[in-house]
Scaffold this motif. Structure first.
Motif: not given
Length: 327
Positions: A29-34, A40-49, A65-71, A73-78
């Motif tokens: 779940d990626l915010e647009a501000c990221v 591409v992110v989904q495919n790369l994450v799956d391949l890496e795992l 996985v949720a990625v949000r923008c904060l000041e 920076a980007q916050v990854i929450r798993v």
């Protein structure tokens, strides 16, 4: 031409592998501000795992996985680690992507690597519990015991106290006979034992002589004890009692001359065995048919002018029919 077919086959195999990996990978779940390419992110994450050793040990627990923008920076929450407070949150600072497509791809690749690295680390250091095995099937219930038809319970036995009205006929082989009625009070002592007290009046045979006429009347009282048994299936019972019966007889001699009437009172005692058949008509009414045979312990012999005219002696026989009311 052969090289083209090989390239096409490799492309198809890669697409199928990516599709299968996506189905098994974490949900992003990626915010647009990221500002990354989500596919591409989904495919790369799956391949890496899939390439990591820890992936083979990963339990069947959904990961998101949720990625949000904060000041800036980007916050990854798993999840589910972040909700448990187990280091499931990481903050990164992706490079600027305002001016070039290459920078957008670099942000996507760097985000994918950060997500995959965080998930692999959590799977190794904070392994999720494996999915519990399904509980064993409960044992089959034991077969019910065979149903045995029980006989219908008999009707309730008569009450403890009984009042009876009966007609009686008694005869002595010595020549005397009596007929009359009695009232009886009975009591049941438990299920089998019963007692009764009986009293009544009798008409006694009178025999004429050559010059006199003999008449008599009697009263009787008796006490009996014995066993009473009722059938378990039919409203029928049987009783056998031993009875002691006393007779008080008043004899009157009517004279044809001037001597006048003469009266005398005598007594007799008889011991007899009395069986009776009981037929229950309703819960409170019972019909009783009985007989008795016995011997006089003390008998009576009447003589008029020297001749025997009445004898309560010899073998005693009796019959009776009564109606019993249970209280």
């Amino acid at each position: 031409m052969i090289a083209g077919l090989l390239a096409l086959a490799l492309l198809v195999m890669r697409t199928e592998g990516i599709t299968e990996t996506t189905e098994r990978g974490p949900l992003l779940d990626l915010e647009a501000c990221v500002r990354v390419d989500a596919s591409v992110v989904q495919n790369l994450v799956d391949l890496e795992l899939e390439l990591g050793d820890a992936r083979s040990r990963r339990p069947t627990v959904p990961i998101s996985v949720a990625v949000r923008c904060l000041e800036g920076a980007q916050v990854i929450r798993v999840e589910p680690w972040a909700s448990r407070g187990e280091d499931g949150i990481r903050t990164i600072d992706l490079p600027d992507a305002d001016d070039a497509t290459a920078a957008l791809e670099a942000r996507s690749r760097e985000l994918a690597l950060a997500i995959a690295e965080l998930i692999r680390r959590l799977e190794i250091t904070r392994p999720l519990p494996a999915e519990p095995e399904p509980p064993p099937s409960p044992p089959a219930p034991p077969a019910p015991p065979p149903v045995v038809a029980q006989p219908a319970p008999p009707d309730a036995l008569p009450g403890r106290w009984q009042i009876e009205a009966l007609s009686s006929f008694e005869a002595f082989t010595g020549g005397q006979w009596l007929a009359g009625g009695d009232l009886s009070l009975g009591v049941a002592m438990g299920r089998w034992i019963s007692l009764d007290l009986r009293a009544g009046g009798r008409v006694v045979e009178g025999l004429p002589s050559s010059s006199d006429r003999l008449s008599a009347r009697a009263g009787t009282a008796s006490l009996a004890a014995g066993l009473t048994v009722w059938s378990g299936r039919r409203p029928v019972g049987f009783t056998a009692r031993l009875r002691a019966q006393g007779f008080g007889v008043e004899y009157r001699v009517a004279s044809a001359g001037d001597d006048g009437d003469r009266t005398t009172r005598l007594g007799a005692l008889v011991i007899s065995a009395e069986p009776r058949l009981l037929v229950r008509m309703s819960r409170h009414l019972t019909l009783a048919l009985g007989g008795a045979v016995g011997v006089p312990v003390h008998g009576i012999v009447v003589r008029v002018q020297g001749a025997e005219t009445s004898k309560m002696s010899g073998l005693f026989l009796s019959a009776n029919l009564g109606v019993m009311l249970a209280l």
